[in-house]
Every structure is written in structure tokens, then in C-alpha cells.
Design an enzyme around this catalytic site. Structure first.
Site, PDB file in Angstrom:
ATOM      1  CB  ALA A  79      -0.913   0.000   1.224  1.00 56.16           C
ATOM      2  CB  THR A  97      -0.506   6.392   2.446  1.00 59.39           C
ATOM      3  OG1 THR A  97      -1.896   6.650   2.608  1.00 59.39           O
ATOM      4  CG2 THR A  97      -0.312   4.954   1.965  1.00 59.39           C
ATOM      5  CB  THR A 121      10.317   2.487  -5.736  1.00 59.06           C
ATOM      6  OG1 THR A 121      10.739   3.046  -6.967  1.00 59.06           O
ATOM      7  CG2 THR A 121      10.397   3.585  -4.673  1.00 59.06           C
ATOM      8  CG  ASP A 122      14.087   1.956  -9.632  1.00 59.75           C
ATOM      9  OD1 ASP A 122      13.078   2.659  -9.406  1.00 59.75           O
ATOM     10  OD2 ASP A 122      14.410   1.581 -10.785  1.00 59.75           O
ATOM     11  CD  GLU A 123      10.345   6.739  -9.004  1.00 56.76           C
ATOM     12  OE1 GLU A 123      10.131   7.836  -8.484  1.00 56.76           O
ATOM     13  OE2 GLU A 123       9.628   6.259  -9.894  1.00 56.76           O
ATOM     14  CE1 TYR A 149       5.880   6.073  -4.650  1.00 61.95           C
ATOM     15  CE2 TYR A 149       7.703   6.350  -6.191  1.00 61.95           C
ATOM     16  CZ  TYR A 149       6.846   5.524  -5.491  1.00 61.95           C
ATOM     17  OH  TYR A 149       6.939   4.161  -5.625  1.00 61.95           O
ATOM     18  CE  LYS A 153       7.501   2.733  -1.592  1.00 58.58           C
ATOM     19  NZ  LYS A 153       6.443   1.808  -1.099  1.00 58.58           N
ATOM     20  NE  ARG A 213      11.344   6.881 -14.874  1.00 58.49           N
ATOM     21  CZ  ARG A 213      12.114   7.959 -14.921  1.00 58.49           C
ATOM     22  NH1 ARG A 213      13.324   7.909 -15.471  1.00 58.49           N
ATOM     23  NH2 ARG A 213      11.700   9.110 -14.429  1.00 58.49           N
TER      24      ARG A 213
HETATM   25  P1  NAD Z   1      -1.015   1.554  -6.943  1.00 60.79           P
HETATM   26  O1  NAD Z   1      -1.134   3.021  -6.770  1.00 60.79           O
HETATM   27  O2  NAD Z   1      -1.521   0.919  -8.200  1.00 60.79           O
HETATM   28  O3  NAD Z   1      -1.743   0.799  -5.735  1.00 60.79           O
HETATM   29  C1  NAD Z   1      -1.659   1.237  -4.410  1.00 60.79           C
HETATM   30  C2  NAD Z   1      -2.786   0.575  -3.609  1.00 60.79           C
HETATM   31  O4  NAD Z   1      -2.654   0.988  -2.239  1.00 60.79           O
HETATM   32  C3  NAD Z   1      -4.190   0.986  -4.068  1.00 60.79           C
HETATM   33  O5  NAD Z   1      -5.018  -0.142  -4.169  1.00 60.79           O
HETATM   34  C4  NAD Z   1      -4.683   1.920  -2.960  1.00 60.79           C
HETATM   35  O6  NAD Z   1      -6.092   1.904  -2.782  1.00 60.79           O
HETATM   36  C5  NAD Z   1      -3.940   1.351  -1.754  1.00 60.79           C
HETATM   37  N1  NAD Z   1      -3.768   2.349  -0.681  1.00 60.79           N
HETATM   38  C6  NAD Z   1      -3.306   3.619  -0.798  1.00 60.79           C
HETATM   39  N2  NAD Z   1      -3.308   4.231   0.402  1.00 60.79           N
HETATM   40  C7  NAD Z   1      -3.747   3.306   1.309  1.00 60.79           C
HETATM   41  C8  NAD Z   1      -3.951   3.335   2.709  1.00 60.79           C
HETATM   42  N3  NAD Z   1      -3.710   4.436   3.438  1.00 60.79           N
HETATM   43  N4  NAD Z   1      -4.415   2.212   3.308  1.00 60.79           N
HETATM   44  C9  NAD Z   1      -4.669   1.084   2.587  1.00 60.79           C
HETATM   45  N5  NAD Z   1      -4.513   1.023   1.252  1.00 60.79           N
HETATM   46  C10 NAD Z   1      -4.049   2.118   0.623  1.00 60.79           C
HETATM   47  O7  NAD Z   1       0.516   1.215  -6.720  1.00 60.79           O
HETATM   48  P2  NAD Z   1       1.441   0.085  -7.377  1.00 60.79           P
HETATM   49  O8  NAD Z   1       2.018   0.601  -8.635  1.00 60.79           O
HETATM   50  O9  NAD Z   1       0.701  -1.195  -7.369  1.00 60.79           O
HETATM   51  O10 NAD Z   1       2.618   0.026  -6.302  1.00 60.79           O
HETATM   52  C11 NAD Z   1       2.543  -0.860  -5.190  1.00 60.79           C
HETATM   53  C12 NAD Z   1       3.794  -0.726  -4.361  1.00 60.79           C
HETATM   54  O11 NAD Z   1       4.940  -1.053  -5.157  1.00 60.79           O
HETATM   55  C13 NAD Z   1       4.059   0.688  -3.836  1.00 60.79           C
HETATM   56  O12 NAD Z   1       4.564   0.589  -2.529  1.00 60.79           O
HETATM   57  C14 NAD Z   1       5.102   1.255  -4.785  1.00 60.79           C
HETATM   58  O13 NAD Z   1       5.893   2.216  -4.149  1.00 60.79           O
HETATM   59  C15 NAD Z   1       5.886   0.012  -5.125  1.00 60.79           C
HETATM   60  N6  NAD Z   1       6.554   0.011  -6.434  1.00 60.79           N
HETATM   61  C16 NAD Z   1       5.858   0.325  -7.562  1.00 60.79           C
HETATM   62  C17 NAD Z   1       6.495   0.274  -8.806  1.00 60.79           C
HETATM   63  C18 NAD Z   1       5.768   0.578 -10.085  1.00 60.79           C
HETATM   64  O14 NAD Z   1       6.390   0.608 -11.145  1.00 60.79           O
HETATM   65  N7  NAD Z   1       4.460   0.782 -10.078  1.00 60.79           N
HETATM   66  C19 NAD Z   1       7.859  -0.072  -8.865  1.00 60.79           C
HETATM   67  C20 NAD Z   1       8.543  -0.380  -7.674  1.00 60.79           C
HETATM   68  C21 NAD Z   1       7.865  -0.338  -6.470  1.00 60.79           C
HETATM   69  O1  TDX Z   2       2.208  10.736 -19.985  1.00 57.07           O
HETATM   70  C1  TDX Z   2       3.362  10.511 -19.590  1.00 57.07           C
HETATM   71  N1  TDX Z   2       4.414  10.770 -20.430  1.00 57.07           N
HETATM   72  C2  TDX Z   2       5.713  10.535 -20.075  1.00 57.07           C
HETATM   73  O2  TDX Z   2       6.627  10.782 -20.878  1.00 57.07           O
HETATM   74  C3  TDX Z   2       3.642   9.989 -18.274  1.00 57.07           C
HETATM   75  C4  TDX Z   2       2.522   9.697 -17.314  1.00 57.07           C
HETATM   76  C5  TDX Z   2       4.959   9.750 -17.930  1.00 57.07           C
HETATM   77  N2  TDX Z   2       5.968  10.028 -18.797  1.00 57.07           N
HETATM   78  C6  TDX Z   2       7.366   9.697 -18.412  1.00 57.07           C
HETATM   79  C7  TDX Z   2       7.799  10.091 -17.019  1.00 57.07           C
HETATM   80  C8  TDX Z   2       8.774   8.982 -16.652  1.00 57.07           C
HETATM   81  O3  TDX Z   2      10.071   9.285 -17.129  1.00 57.07           O
HETATM   82  O4  TDX Z   2       7.439   8.263 -18.446  1.00 57.07           O
HETATM   83  C9  TDX Z   2       8.265   7.749 -17.393  1.00 57.07           C
HETATM   84  C10 TDX Z   2       7.444   6.812 -16.529  1.00 57.07           C
HETATM   85  O5  TDX Z   2       6.504   7.602 -15.819  1.00 57.07           O
HETATM   86  P1  TDX Z   2       5.518   6.970 -14.718  1.00 57.07           P
HETATM   87  O6  TDX Z   2       4.712   5.879 -15.346  1.00 57.07           O
HETATM   88  O7  TDX Z   2       4.807   8.089 -14.057  1.00 57.07           O
HETATM   89  O8  TDX Z   2       6.556   6.231 -13.746  1.00 57.07           O
HETATM   90  P2  TDX Z   2       7.781   6.740 -12.841  1.00 57.07           P
HETATM   91  O9  TDX Z   2       7.670   8.166 -12.500  1.00 57.07           O
HETATM   92  O10 TDX Z   2       9.050   6.273 -13.510  1.00 57.07           O
HETATM   93  O11 TDX Z   2       7.513   5.887 -11.495  1.00 57.07           O
HETATM   94  C11 TDX Z   2       7.078   4.499 -11.572  1.00 57.07           C
HETATM   95  O12 TDX Z   2       8.162   3.605 -11.362  1.00 57.07           O
HETATM   96  C12 TDX Z   2       8.689   3.533 -10.058  1.00 57.07           C
HETATM   97  C13 TDX Z   2       5.964   4.231 -10.580  1.00 57.07           C
HETATM   98  O13 TDX Z   2       4.890   5.149 -10.788  1.00 57.07           O
HETATM   99  C14 TDX Z   2       6.466   4.306  -9.167  1.00 57.07           C
HETATM  100  O14 TDX Z   2       5.435   3.952  -8.248  1.00 57.07           O
HETATM  101  C15 TDX Z   2       7.621   3.334  -9.016  1.00 57.07           C
HETATM  102  O15 TDX Z   2       8.180   3.448  -7.736  1.00 57.07           O
END
Ligand code: NAD
Ligand code: TDX
Length: 331
Positions: A79, A97, A121-123, A149, A153, A213
Site C-alpha cells: 500500500a 500513507t 522502489t529504485d527511485e 514520492y 518511500k 526507465r
Molecule cells: P497503486 O497506486 O496501483 O496501488 C496502491 C494501492 O494501495 C491501491 O489499491 C490503494 O487503494 C492502496 N492504498 C493507498 N493508500 C492506502 C492506505 N492508506 N491504506 C490502505 N490502502 C491504501 O501502486 P502500485 O504501482 O501497485 O505500487 C505498489 C507498491 O509497489 C508501492 O509501494 C510502490 O511504491 C511500489 N513500487 C511500484 C512500482 C511501479 O512501477 N508501479 C515499482 C517499484 C515499487
Molecule cells: O504521460 C506521460 N508521459 C511521459 O513521458 C507519463 C505519465 C509519464 N511520462 C514519463 C515520465 C517517466 O520518465 O514516463 C516515465 C514513466 O513515468 P511513470 O509511469 O509516471 O513512472 P515513474 O515516474 O518512472 O515511477 C514508476 O516507477 C517507479 C511508478 O509510478 C512508481 O510507483 C515506481 O516506484
């Protein structure tokens, strides 16, 4: 094995739950999710009723968290507020959160002595230069987050480690690169671009699109998290990635090619403030120590993801106009 999965109705949490319940018949999962704009109950349909339960609730709610943690063998903590652009326009929910919520869960894990896997995350490492391809993030890279963000994290990673060192909570941490796959919210780059094309709109590229990315399929991430839960050493961090480095422009060109559009059929829009230039993961530790390997290659995974969005318009179409309105409002 009884798992409490936080954020299970989100993109990666849902992929993890489907993957684990399909692969481990001896596991039962309770998902705790607040159902924010990013959570979708539809992501958790078709799961075995005797091994899956959904609880709508907030990880900041001490009573709800204590009750669920006391009944669990392990917590898998997904979450989070997860979108960088949202953290620039409204950082407060990220503090609540990502920091307070993680703190509440760690306190409950301490109280009931429950295993805790923290998904990160790697960020947290900031970014790498574009002109030094030999540089990658590893477990020894210094933390240097750049957005609200990634700062929250990073803070949550530090809390998890501190609860291990100070209180002996059995934690592990994984830091993964950018995920793609089914169930990803239309605010994120790949689904936003795919759904733009499906609606006849040109997708948006931030700046010149030279940012890089490192892409991994969400199912490979789910497999890595399961591996760390089952075989990882307590107190350790594992970086997860699939050697999937691409510039945003390359990703967009691949999407356009698969979807039958000219490779320059996109619009350049204003760049993200503080935009991280490049992420790249050295995943040697999890590969060598835990014998983990990613299975999806980017081109076929991307093609399957595009097909999923083509076939599941009912899933994303209701959220598309609100998402674009949020982008417009934020400028
Ligand atoms: P997401 O935004 O799709 O999902 C997040 C979920 O958490 C949602 O279902 C939301 O309702 C729930 N949530 C938010 N606040 C909450 C709270 N206070 N209590 C309970 N639930 C809550 O995110 P995601 O992309 O699935 O990412 C999941 C995890 O993985 C995150 O911790 C993110 O930092 C990490 N992560 C994501 C990526 C990526 O590329 N998306 C990469 C590396 C790590
Ligand atoms: O419309 C777009 N056009 C665009 O060029 C959007 C939404 C993004 N971008 C670029 C920004 C980033 O360089 O694309 C790349 C990816 O963007 P996002 O999908 O917003 O991802 P990013 O910011 O890299 O973060 C994601 O990866 C690490 C996840 O959202 C994070 O939750 C995770 O930790």
C-alpha cells in the site's frame, strides 16, 4: 501460511495476489486496501473464496491494522501513494500513507512478532546520468530521493530497517524498477499511452523523451517478492530488475508500432519538474543468493499488455477522463 497483503487492490498488489494464490495452494491471503482512486475491487475477482478475503480499510487505522496483523503469519506491504506527478501537486497523502501507514504496520508487526516484507522502489536512489551506461543501482548505492514520492518511500525503507535493528522485527525490503502489465492505473506512462491511442488521441511524451526507465513485468516482480518472503534473509535488502532499460521515446515507439500507428504519432508536452533522468538496476544479489530470474521479455510482455487494455475497456474507460482532468488541473 496466512498473508496480510496491504494495497492488494492496486496494480502490483493484485498481480501478486493472483500469482501467489495460483502458485501456492497452501497460502491464504487477506487484502487490506483503502480503495483510493488507485485501488479497484475488480482487480480481485475470480480468486478462491476459501483462501481469499478482502477488507476495506486504511493502514493508518491502528485498530484495523492490529486486528489483521495479529491473525497473520506475514505482512506484504504494497500500500502506498505511488504516482510521482501526484506527489508534486499534493504531497500530503504521501506523508500519511507512505510514512505514517508504514509506521503503524511496523508497530503492529513488533507487537505481534510478525514477519514483514516491505515493497519499495529504485527511485529511493535518485537518478543516474544518461551518459554513463556502466553505472547501475545496487544494494550499496546511497539513498538520494528527488520527489516527494521517492522521499517518502525512502523514509519508509529507513523505518523498516530501523524496526529490525532497534526492535528485532523480522523485516526484508525489495526495491524494484518500473513495472508494467495488466491492472496498471491509466495515470501511469504505458497505460496512459495505450489508452490514448485506443481513444484516437496522440500519447504524451514528457520533454524530449530521453529519460530512461528499467522495465519489468509485474508478474516477475510478484515472483521476486514471493522468493524474498520464502528464502530471503531477515534484515536484508534485495534489488529487483529485469535489464529492461529503454528511453521513454523508445517505449512509445514500440507501443505505436504494435498498435499500427506511425512512430512519430505522439505529442511532446511540458516536462515533469525534477524529472529523474535514468534508473537502472543491478539485480545480481537476488539472482545469485535467491536463484531468481525474470521470465518476461519486454516486447512480448508489452504486446500482451496492449491486448489486455484492448480487451478490458470497461476496466479503464470510467477512469480515463478523471485522470486526464487531474493532469490538466495540475498543468
Ligand atoms: P497503486 O497506486 O496501483 O496501488 C496502491 C494501492 O494501495 C491501491 O489499491 C490503494 O487503494 C492502496 N492504498 C493507498 N493508500 C492506502 C492506505 N492508506 N491504506 C490502505 N490502502 C491504501 O501502486 P502500485 O504501482 O501497485 O505500487 C505498489 C507498491 O509497489 C508501492 O509501494 C510502490 O511504491 C511500489 N513500487 C511500484 C512500482 C511501479 O512501477 N508501479 C515499482 C517499484 C515499487
Ligand atoms: O504521460 C506521460 N508521459 C511521459 O513521458 C507519463 C505519465 C509519464 N511520462 C514519463 C515520465 C517517466 O520518465 O514516463 C516515465 C514513466 O513515468 P511513470 O509511469 O509516471 O513512472 P515513474 O515516474 O518512472 O515511477 C514508476 O516507477 C517507479 C511508478 O509510478 C512508481 O510507483 C515506481 O516506484
Amino acid at each position: 501460511m496466512k498473508l496480510l497483503v496491504t494495497g492488494g487492490a492496486g496494480f502490483i498488489g493484485a498481480n501478486f495476489i493472483h500469482y501467489v494464490l495460483g502458485k501456492r495452494l497452501e497460502y491464504a491471503i487477506t487484502a487490506l486496501d483503502k480503495l483510493t482512486y488507485a485501488g479497484n475491487r475488480q482487480n480481485l475477482t475470480g480468486l478462491p473464496e476459501d483462501r481469499f478475503r478482502f477488507v476495506e480499510g486504511d493502514i493508518c487505522d491502528v485498530d484495523a491494522v492490529n486486528e489483521l496483523v495479529s491473525a497473520a503469519d506475514a505482512i506484504i506491504h504494497f500500500a502506498a501513494e505511488s504516482h510521482v506527478d501526484n506527489s508534486l501537486s499534493g504531497p500530503e497523502a504521501f506523508i500519511d500513507t507512505n510514512l505514517t501507514g508504514t509506521f503503524r504496520l511496523l508497530e503492529a508487526a513488533r507487537k505481534y512478532n510478525v514477519r514483514f516484507h516491505h515493497v519499495s522502489t529504485d527511485e529511493v536512489y535518485g537518478d543516474l546520468p544518461l551518459d554513463a551506461p556502466e553505472q547501475k543501482f545496487s544494494e550499496s548505492t546511497a539513498y538520494h530521493p528527488s520527489s516527494p514520492y521517492s522521499a517518502t518511500k525512502a523514509g519508509s525503507d529507513h523505518l523498516a530497517y530501523a524496526w529490525y535493528r532497534s526492535f528485532g522485527v523480522p523485516i526484508t525490503i525489495s526495491n524494484c524498477s518500473n513495472n508494467y502489465g495488466p491492472f496498471q492505473h491509466v495515470e501511469k506512462f504505458i497505460p496512459r499511452a495505450i489508452t490514448d491511442v485506443l481513444l484516437g488521441e496522440k500519447p504524451k511524451l514528457y520533454g524530449q523523451g530521453e529519460h530512461i526507465r528499467d522495465w519489468i513485468h509485474a508478474q516477475d516482480h510478484a515472483d521476486a517478492v514471493l522468493r524474498v518472503l520464502e528464502k530471503g534473509e531477515v534484515g536484508e535488502t534485495y534489488l529487483v530488475g529485469a535489464d529492461g532499460e529503454k528511453s521513454n521515446k523508445q517505449v512509445l515507439e514500440s507501443i505505436l508500432e504494435i498498435m499500427g500507428k506511425p512512430h512519430d504519432w505522439f505529442q511532446k508536452v511540458q516536462d515533469r519538474s525534477g524529472h529523474d533522468r535514468r534508473y537502472a538496476i543491478d539485480a545480481s544479489k537476488i539472482k545469485q543468493e535467491l536463484d531468481w530470474q525474470p521470465r518476461h521479455d519486454f516486447q512480448s510482455g508489452l504486446k500482451a499488455t496492449i491486448e489486455w487494455y484492448q480487451q478490458n475497456r470497461h476496466w479503464w474507460e470510467p477512469h480515463k477522463s478523471d485522470t486526464e482532468a487531474t493532469y490538466k488541473k495540475a498543468g
